[in-house]
Design a protein around this motif. Sequence first.
Motif, mmCIF file in Angstrom:
data_model
loop_
_atom_site.group_PDB
_atom_site.id
_atom_site.type_symbol
_atom_site.label_atom_id
_atom_site.label_comp_id
_atom_site.label_asym_id
_atom_site.label_seq_id
_atom_site.Cartn_x
_atom_site.Cartn_y
_atom_site.Cartn_z
ATOM 1 N N ILE A 1 0.847 -1.187 0.000
ATOM 2 C CA ILE A 1 0.000 0.000 0.000
ATOM 3 C C ILE A 1 0.883 1.238 0.000
ATOM 4 O O ILE A 1 2.049 1.186 0.407
ATOM 5 C CB ILE A 1 -0.947 0.042 1.219
ATOM 6 C CG1 ILE A 1 -0.145 0.046 2.517
ATOM 7 C CG2 ILE A 1 -1.943 -1.099 1.185
ATOM 8 C CD1 ILE A 1 -0.974 0.388 3.731
ATOM 9 N N GLU A 2 0.315 2.334 -0.465
ATOM 10 C CA GLU A 2 0.999 3.623 -0.446
ATOM 11 C C GLU A 2 0.144 4.623 0.324
ATOM 12 O O GLU A 2 -1.091 4.576 0.258
ATOM 13 C CB GLU A 2 1.222 4.139 -1.865
ATOM 14 C CG GLU A 2 2.166 3.286 -2.692
ATOM 15 C CD GLU A 2 2.296 3.782 -4.119
ATOM 16 O OE1 GLU A 2 3.278 3.412 -4.789
ATOM 17 O OE2 GLU A 2 1.397 4.533 -4.568
ATOM 18 N N ALA A 3 0.816 5.503 1.047
ATOM 19 C CA ALA A 3 0.132 6.567 1.780
ATOM 20 C C ALA A 3 0.477 7.902 1.127
ATOM 21 O O ALA A 3 1.659 8.215 0.929
ATOM 22 C CB ALA A 3 0.559 6.564 3.243
ATOM 23 N N TRP A 4 -0.554 8.682 0.791
ATOM 24 C CA TRP A 4 -0.372 9.965 0.108
ATOM 25 C C TRP A 4 -1.026 11.082 0.908
ATOM 26 O O TRP A 4 -2.128 10.909 1.439
ATOM 27 C CB TRP A 4 -1.006 9.924 -1.283
ATOM 28 C CG TRP A 4 -0.336 8.986 -2.236
ATOM 29 C CD1 TRP A 4 -0.432 7.622 -2.261
ATOM 30 C CD2 TRP A 4 0.535 9.341 -3.310
ATOM 31 N NE1 TRP A 4 0.319 7.096 -3.280
ATOM 32 C CE2 TRP A 4 0.926 8.135 -3.955
ATOM 33 C CE3 TRP A 4 1.017 10.550 -3.809
ATOM 34 C CZ2 TRP A 4 1.781 8.116 -5.052
ATOM 35 C CZ3 TRP A 4 1.865 10.528 -4.906
ATOM 36 C CH2 TRP A 4 2.241 9.328 -5.514
ATOM 37 N N ASP A 5 -0.335 12.199 0.988
ATOM 38 C CA ASP A 5 -0.905 13.387 1.621
ATOM 39 C C ASP A 5 -1.988 13.952 0.696
ATOM 40 O O ASP A 5 -1.716 14.270 -0.463
ATOM 41 C CB ASP A 5 0.190 14.431 1.860
ATOM 42 C CG ASP A 5 -0.305 15.624 2.662
ATOM 43 O OD1 ASP A 5 -1.211 16.335 2.176
ATOM 44 O OD2 ASP A 5 0.214 15.852 3.769
ATOM 45 N N VAL A 6 -3.213 14.049 1.207
ATOM 46 C CA VAL A 6 -4.331 14.501 0.380
ATOM 47 C C VAL A 6 -4.132 15.939 -0.088
ATOM 48 O O VAL A 6 -4.413 16.281 -1.242
ATOM 49 C CB VAL A 6 -5.660 14.371 1.156
ATOM 50 C CG1 VAL A 6 -6.808 15.011 0.378
ATOM 51 C CG2 VAL A 6 -5.967 12.903 1.436
ATOM 52 N N ARG A 7 -3.611 16.789 0.781
ATOM 53 C CA ARG A 7 -3.480 18.211 0.452
ATOM 54 C C ARG A 7 -2.385 18.467 -0.573
ATOM 55 O O ARG A 7 -2.577 19.207 -1.533
ATOM 56 C CB ARG A 7 -3.204 19.012 1.729
ATOM 57 C CG ARG A 7 -3.145 20.527 1.514
ATOM 58 C CD ARG A 7 -2.967 21.244 2.840
ATOM 59 N NE ARG A 7 -1.741 20.841 3.505
ATOM 60 C CZ ARG A 7 -0.542 21.373 3.233
ATOM 61 N NH1 ARG A 7 -0.423 22.324 2.312
ATOM 62 N NH2 ARG A 7 0.527 20.965 3.886
ATOM 63 N N THR A 8 -1.217 17.842 -0.382
ATOM 64 C CA THR A 8 -0.077 18.115 -1.266
ATOM 65 C C THR A 8 0.079 17.077 -2.376
ATOM 66 O O THR A 8 0.868 17.274 -3.294
ATOM 67 C CB THR A 8 1.228 18.144 -0.451
ATOM 68 O OG1 THR A 8 1.462 16.836 0.118
ATOM 69 C CG2 THR A 8 1.135 19.175 0.665
ATOM 70 N N ASN A 9 -0.661 15.971 -2.259
ATOM 71 C CA ASN A 9 -0.540 14.847 -3.201
ATOM 72 C C ASN A 9 0.892 14.303 -3.242
ATOM 73 O O ASN A 9 1.379 13.843 -4.280
ATOM 74 C CB ASN A 9 -0.983 15.248 -4.608
ATOM 75 C CG ASN A 9 -1.388 14.030 -5.434
ATOM 76 O OD1 ASN A 9 -1.935 13.058 -4.910
ATOM 77 N ND2 ASN A 9 -1.102 14.063 -6.725
ATOM 78 N N LYS A 10 1.559 14.339 -2.095
ATOM 79 C CA LYS A 10 2.917 13.818 -1.972
ATOM 80 C C LYS A 10 2.874 12.440 -1.319
ATOM 81 O O LYS A 10 2.164 12.234 -0.337
ATOM 82 C CB LYS A 10 3.769 14.767 -1.125
ATOM 83 C CG LYS A 10 5.192 14.281 -0.903
ATOM 84 C CD LYS A 10 5.968 15.258 -0.027
ATOM 85 C CE LYS A 10 7.384 14.763 0.229
ATOM 86 N NZ LYS A 10 8.144 15.700 1.095
#
Length: 265
Positions: A50-59
């Motif tokens: 799985i990958e975790a992404w920051d919703v705000r920055t899409n990083k």
Amino acid sequence: MIRFILISFALLLSLCLVTAKRAAPANVEPVIHEGVRYVAPNDDGRRAYIEAWDVRTNKKLWKLTVFTNRIDPTLEEDVQWVFIDKLRVQDSALIVTSERGKTYQIDLTSKAVTQSDPAPSPGGVAQLHDIPEAVERAIRNGPLAKEYDVSFHVNPFYLCGDFNGDGKIDVAILVKQRSSGKLGIAIIHSEKDKVTILGAGVGIGNGGDDFEWMDSWQINSRNRVTREASVPKFRGDALLVSKSEAASALIYWNGKRYVWLQQGD
């Protein structure tokens, strides 16, 4: 007639070749929790991650392997692939379900992975793809290969966490000493696959050298908030080992070795 037989054979052969190939994996719906989007790419048949992404920055914040698939080279590879089927968040943990119905729980703070599947039948053998790669290496080439067998007497039979606090994921797996039949835990550190045996012929605290009494275990995250003054601040994740309605204890790394901290009688 011969032409008909040849055509029929060709059609049958084509059908067999088609059925040998697995269908495309499911498009797993991402889940969002506290500003982080969790995604299962399902693009690697040998491991599910799985990958975790920051919703705000899409990083992208991090990537974590949930389980691996052991491939038998004598068989079609793609039919051995197992992918993630669904994701959900429950009690601040990410719940991952595989295509085969196996469930894995990820502590979103420590990123420790635990498997919570129905216990295998007595005498049953876990499928090869259930065993982490580090454990397979230790079984084939390391000290485990000479003296120990993997044990399935408690479910799950292995836990993943950062037990020595070095920032890398380690594996704790249940083992049985061949010479004595005594049960215990092998902790396989990610760095050079170093193995520490607890129980299974090696005594530790009140647990002794045989963990036959243990009927449950789980990870106690180092970040877990506790009100008990007797519980120290952990360098890494601890193992909580228990006997139902009786004793329990924490096993943790103190910077030099694993120590036993009794939690009940």
